[in-house]
Design an enzyme around this catalytic site. Structure first.
Site, PDB file in Angstrom:
ATOM      1  N   LYS A  13      68.667 -12.543  -4.627  1.00 13.36           N
ATOM      2  CA  LYS A  13      68.522 -12.553  -3.158  1.00 13.36           C
ATOM      3  C   LYS A  13      69.256 -13.754  -2.554  1.00 13.36           C
ATOM      4  O   LYS A  13      70.018 -13.620  -1.608  1.00 13.36           O
ATOM      5  CB  LYS A  13      67.035 -12.594  -2.749  1.00 13.36           C
ATOM      6  CG  LYS A  13      66.208 -11.438  -3.281  1.00 13.36           C
ATOM      7  CD  LYS A  13      64.760 -11.516  -2.837  1.00 13.36           C
ATOM      8  CE  LYS A  13      63.997 -12.715  -3.368  1.00 13.36           C
ATOM      9  NZ  LYS A  13      63.799 -12.732  -4.829  1.00 13.36           N
ATOM     10  N   ARG A  88      56.540 -10.302   1.505  1.00 15.57           N
ATOM     11  CA  ARG A  88      56.272 -10.169   0.074  1.00 15.57           C
ATOM     12  C   ARG A  88      54.959  -9.458  -0.182  1.00 15.57           C
ATOM     13  O   ARG A  88      54.563  -9.303  -1.329  1.00 15.57           O
ATOM     14  CB  ARG A  88      56.135 -11.573  -0.523  1.00 15.57           C
ATOM     15  CG  ARG A  88      57.369 -12.094  -1.180  1.00 15.57           C
ATOM     16  CD  ARG A  88      57.027 -13.518  -1.558  1.00 15.57           C
ATOM     17  NE  ARG A  88      57.623 -13.863  -2.790  1.00 15.57           N
ATOM     18  CZ  ARG A  88      58.780 -14.503  -2.875  1.00 15.57           C
ATOM     19  NH1 ARG A  88      59.464 -14.807  -1.799  1.00 15.57           N
ATOM     20  NH2 ARG A  88      59.265 -14.828  -4.042  1.00 15.57           N
ATOM     21  N   ARG A 122      68.947 -21.039 -14.110  1.00 14.62           N
ATOM     22  CA  ARG A 122      69.447 -21.300 -12.750  1.00 14.62           C
ATOM     23  C   ARG A 122      69.514 -22.805 -12.447  1.00 14.62           C
ATOM     24  O   ARG A 122      68.645 -23.575 -12.814  1.00 14.62           O
ATOM     25  CB  ARG A 122      68.519 -20.638 -11.727  1.00 14.62           C
ATOM     26  CG  ARG A 122      68.860 -21.052 -10.289  1.00 14.62           C
ATOM     27  CD  ARG A 122      68.173 -20.222  -9.270  1.00 14.62           C
ATOM     28  NE  ARG A 122      66.733 -20.230  -9.386  1.00 14.62           N
ATOM     29  CZ  ARG A 122      65.946 -19.443  -8.678  1.00 14.62           C
ATOM     30  NH1 ARG A 122      66.462 -18.584  -7.815  1.00 14.62           N
ATOM     31  NH2 ARG A 122      64.631 -19.496  -8.830  1.00 14.62           N
ATOM     32  N   ARG A 153      64.844 -25.893 -10.512  1.00 13.78           N
ATOM     33  CA  ARG A 153      63.593 -25.750  -9.760  1.00 13.78           C
ATOM     34  C   ARG A 153      62.399 -25.856 -10.695  1.00 13.78           C
ATOM     35  O   ARG A 153      62.439 -25.370 -11.810  1.00 13.78           O
ATOM     36  CB  ARG A 153      63.565 -24.388  -9.050  1.00 13.78           C
ATOM     37  CG  ARG A 153      64.096 -24.460  -7.646  1.00 13.78           C
ATOM     38  CD  ARG A 153      64.316 -23.119  -7.009  1.00 13.78           C
ATOM     39  NE  ARG A 153      63.187 -22.201  -7.086  1.00 13.78           N
ATOM     40  CZ  ARG A 153      63.163 -21.008  -6.490  1.00 13.78           C
ATOM     41  NH1 ARG A 153      64.216 -20.612  -5.776  1.00 13.78           N
ATOM     42  NH2 ARG A 153      62.118 -20.217  -6.599  1.00 13.78           N
ATOM     43  N   ARG A 164      55.222 -15.261 -11.723  1.00 13.34           N
ATOM     44  CA  ARG A 164      55.924 -14.781 -10.526  1.00 13.34           C
ATOM     45  C   ARG A 164      56.287 -13.301 -10.658  1.00 13.34           C
ATOM     46  O   ARG A 164      56.205 -12.544  -9.691  1.00 13.34           O
ATOM     47  CB  ARG A 164      57.194 -15.618 -10.292  1.00 13.34           C
ATOM     48  CG  ARG A 164      56.866 -17.030  -9.794  1.00 13.34           C
ATOM     49  CD  ARG A 164      58.009 -17.997  -9.996  1.00 13.34           C
ATOM     50  NE  ARG A 164      59.209 -17.657  -9.281  1.00 13.34           N
ATOM     51  CZ  ARG A 164      60.406 -18.176  -9.553  1.00 13.34           C
ATOM     52  NH1 ARG A 164      60.539 -19.048 -10.530  1.00 13.34           N
ATOM     53  NH2 ARG A 164      61.454 -17.843  -8.842  1.00 13.34           N
TER      54      ARG A 164
HETATM   55  P1  AP5 Z   1      69.045 -16.109  -7.188  1.00 17.43           P
HETATM   56  O1  AP5 Z   1      70.053 -15.568  -6.232  1.00 17.43           O
HETATM   57  O2  AP5 Z   1      68.684 -17.557  -7.050  1.00 17.43           O
HETATM   58  O3  AP5 Z   1      67.725 -15.190  -7.221  1.00 17.43           O
HETATM   59  P2  AP5 Z   1      66.605 -14.969  -6.124  1.00 17.43           P
HETATM   60  O4  AP5 Z   1      66.359 -13.494  -6.069  1.00 17.43           O
HETATM   61  O5  AP5 Z   1      66.952 -15.653  -4.844  1.00 17.43           O
HETATM   62  O6  AP5 Z   1      65.394 -15.655  -6.881  1.00 17.43           O
HETATM   63  P3  AP5 Z   1      64.284 -16.678  -6.374  1.00 17.43           P
HETATM   64  O7  AP5 Z   1      63.701 -17.287  -7.615  1.00 17.43           O
HETATM   65  O8  AP5 Z   1      64.802 -17.639  -5.364  1.00 17.43           O
HETATM   66  O9  AP5 Z   1      63.285 -15.715  -5.755  1.00 17.43           O
HETATM   67  P4  AP5 Z   1      61.832 -15.958  -5.571  1.00 17.43           P
HETATM   68  O10 AP5 Z   1      61.564 -14.797  -4.706  1.00 17.43           O
HETATM   69  O11 AP5 Z   1      60.991 -16.077  -6.772  1.00 17.43           O
HETATM   70  O12 AP5 Z   1      61.755 -17.433  -4.976  1.00 17.43           O
HETATM   71  P5  AP5 Z   1      61.542 -17.999  -3.511  1.00 17.43           P
HETATM   72  O13 AP5 Z   1      62.304 -19.239  -3.397  1.00 17.43           O
HETATM   73  O14 AP5 Z   1      61.740 -16.925  -2.501  1.00 17.43           O
HETATM   74  O15 AP5 Z   1      69.602 -15.822  -8.665  1.00 17.43           O
HETATM   75  C1  AP5 Z   1      68.878 -16.224  -9.822  1.00 17.43           C
HETATM   76  C2  AP5 Z   1      69.853 -16.578 -10.958  1.00 17.43           C
HETATM   77  O16 AP5 Z   1      70.576 -15.415 -11.335  1.00 17.43           O
HETATM   78  C3  AP5 Z   1      70.902 -17.622 -10.585  1.00 17.43           C
HETATM   79  O17 AP5 Z   1      71.140 -18.433 -11.688  1.00 17.43           O
HETATM   80  C4  AP5 Z   1      72.148 -16.790 -10.218  1.00 17.43           C
HETATM   81  O18 AP5 Z   1      73.338 -17.507 -10.475  1.00 17.43           O
HETATM   82  C5  AP5 Z   1      71.992 -15.591 -11.147  1.00 17.43           C
HETATM   83  N1  AP5 Z   1      72.477 -14.344 -10.556  1.00 17.43           N
HETATM   84  C6  AP5 Z   1      72.251 -13.895  -9.286  1.00 17.43           C
HETATM   85  N2  AP5 Z   1      72.819 -12.692  -9.087  1.00 17.43           N
HETATM   86  C7  AP5 Z   1      73.416 -12.364 -10.271  1.00 17.43           C
HETATM   87  C8  AP5 Z   1      74.162 -11.226 -10.718  1.00 17.43           C
HETATM   88  N3  AP5 Z   1      74.420 -10.185  -9.908  1.00 17.43           N
HETATM   89  N4  AP5 Z   1      74.602 -11.217 -11.990  1.00 17.43           N
HETATM   90  C9  AP5 Z   1      74.359 -12.254 -12.833  1.00 17.43           C
HETATM   91  N5  AP5 Z   1      73.672 -13.352 -12.467  1.00 17.43           N
HETATM   92  C10 AP5 Z   1      73.196 -13.407 -11.208  1.00 17.43           C
HETATM   93  O19 AP5 Z   1      59.978 -18.302  -3.537  1.00 17.43           O
HETATM   94  C11 AP5 Z   1      59.432 -19.340  -4.334  1.00 17.43           C
HETATM   95  C12 AP5 Z   1      57.936 -19.373  -4.164  1.00 17.43           C
HETATM   96  O20 AP5 Z   1      57.596 -19.646  -2.774  1.00 17.43           O
HETATM   97  C13 AP5 Z   1      57.194 -18.065  -4.481  1.00 17.43           C
HETATM   98  O21 AP5 Z   1      56.913 -17.947  -5.851  1.00 17.43           O
HETATM   99  C14 AP5 Z   1      55.935 -18.224  -3.619  1.00 17.43           C
HETATM  100  O22 AP5 Z   1      54.999 -19.062  -4.225  1.00 17.43           O
HETATM  101  C15 AP5 Z   1      56.443 -18.918  -2.365  1.00 17.43           C
HETATM  102  N6  AP5 Z   1      56.827 -17.951  -1.325  1.00 17.43           N
HETATM  103  C16 AP5 Z   1      58.094 -17.701  -0.864  1.00 17.43           C
HETATM  104  N7  AP5 Z   1      58.091 -16.725   0.057  1.00 17.43           N
HETATM  105  C17 AP5 Z   1      56.788 -16.349   0.190  1.00 17.43           C
HETATM  106  C18 AP5 Z   1      56.132 -15.357   0.978  1.00 17.43           C
HETATM  107  N8  AP5 Z   1      56.811 -14.549   1.804  1.00 17.43           N
HETATM  108  N9  AP5 Z   1      54.787 -15.242   0.862  1.00 17.43           N
HETATM  109  C19 AP5 Z   1      54.078 -16.041   0.033  1.00 17.43           C
HETATM  110  N10 AP5 Z   1      54.640 -16.977  -0.752  1.00 17.43           N
HETATM  111  C20 AP5 Z   1      55.971 -17.137  -0.670  1.00 17.43           C
END
Ligand code: AP5
Length: 209
Positions: A13, A88, A122, A153, A164
């Site tokens: 994402k 989410r 990552r 992270r 997660r």
């Molecule tokens: P990346 O693009 O970083 O993946 P992502 O989908 O953004 O993953 P996140 O870990 O950021 O998602 P998340 O939803 O767990 O975390 P968030 O910060 O939102 O890619 C990942 C890796 O893969 C990288 O190394 C990249 O290079 C590689 N990659 C990407 N695309 C690729 C491809 N096509 N091919 C090969 N490699 C690839 O949330 C963190 C925490 O915050 C949550 O756990 C929760 O506690 C809280 N939180 C956030 N939002 C909410 C909400 N709405 N409600 C409640 N709690 C929330």
């Protein structure tokens, strides 16, 4: 255009969001980034969020919804925005429906077997938030975009990642059906390269102009 990026942790994402921002100049609203910024600044929201994020759990809906409502009411969102990591839960999606209209939900679909490696490998830029994977860094420790330091992270460790992924299955995956029923979902295979994902997403966004 109001867009949501949906997908499991590590689906790509953030990676796709950064490409959409470059091409379409939409404000990028990542609830994860907002929480991490609050944790860094040790605000009351940050202290609360940390207790959930460190365990791989979701921050309570009422806290998260309030933050998003305030953020999308700002001037820079009046011509559209991109939500990354929100909603989410079904309750978050229903709260969002009360305050705005969503034009497109981009669902990045990736086989779970790829996600542990993606997340544990990552690295993220401290300054601009650009995301990398160890395999493609070839030993580089600085961001190719801005020269900032790269870091890992705290929630990208095997134990927290498992939690997660299970939270995603239970609470977030039902949103795929929710938005499919609304006729706004666009499913993309995220197990290919980031470039291939962006090509499909760009074609879709261009067709909606
Ligand atoms: P990346 O693009 O970083 O993946 P992502 O989908 O953004 O993953 P996140 O870990 O950021 O998602 P998340 O939803 O767990 O975390 P968030 O910060 O939102 O890619 C990942 C890796 O893969 C990288 O190394 C990249 O290079 C590689 N990659 C990407 N695309 C690729 C491809 N096509 N091919 C090969 N490699 C690839 O949330 C963190 C925490 O915050 C949550 O756990 C929760 O506690 C809280 N939180 C956030 N939002 C909410 C909400 N709405 N409600 C409640 N709690 C929330």
């Amino acid at each position: 255009m109001n867009i949501i990026l949906l997908g499991a942790p590590g689906a790509g994402k953030g990676t796709e969001a950064s490409k959409i921002v470059d091409t379409y100049k939409l404000p990028h609203i990542s609830t994860g980034d907002i929480f991490r910024e609050n944790i860094k600044n040790q605000t009351p929201i940050g202290l609360l969020a940390k207790s959930y994020i460190d365990k791989g759990l979701l921050v309570p809906d009422e806290v998260t919804c309030k933050i998003v409502e305030e953020r999308i009411s700002r001037e820079d969102c009046k011509n559209g925005y991109m939500l990354d990591g929100f909603p989410r839960t079904i309750a978050q999606a229903e709260a969002l429906d009360k305050i705005t209209k969503i034009d497109l939900v981009i669902n990045i679909d990736v086989d779970f077997s790829l996600l542990l490696d993606r997340l544990c490998g990552r690295r993220v830029c401290k300054d601009c938030g650009e995301t990398y994977h160890l395999k493609r860094l070839n030993g580089e420790t600085k961001c190719a975009r801005c020269g900032g330091e790269l870091y890992q992270r705290k929630d990208d460790n095997p134990e927290t990642v498992q939690s997660r992924l299970s939270v995603y299955n239970d609470q977030t995956a039902p949103l795929i059906e929710y938005y499919t029923n609304k006729g706004v979902i666009f499913n993309v295979d995220g197990s290919t390269t980031p470039e291939a994902v962006h090509e499909l997403v760009s074609a879709k966004l261009d067709s909606m102009k």
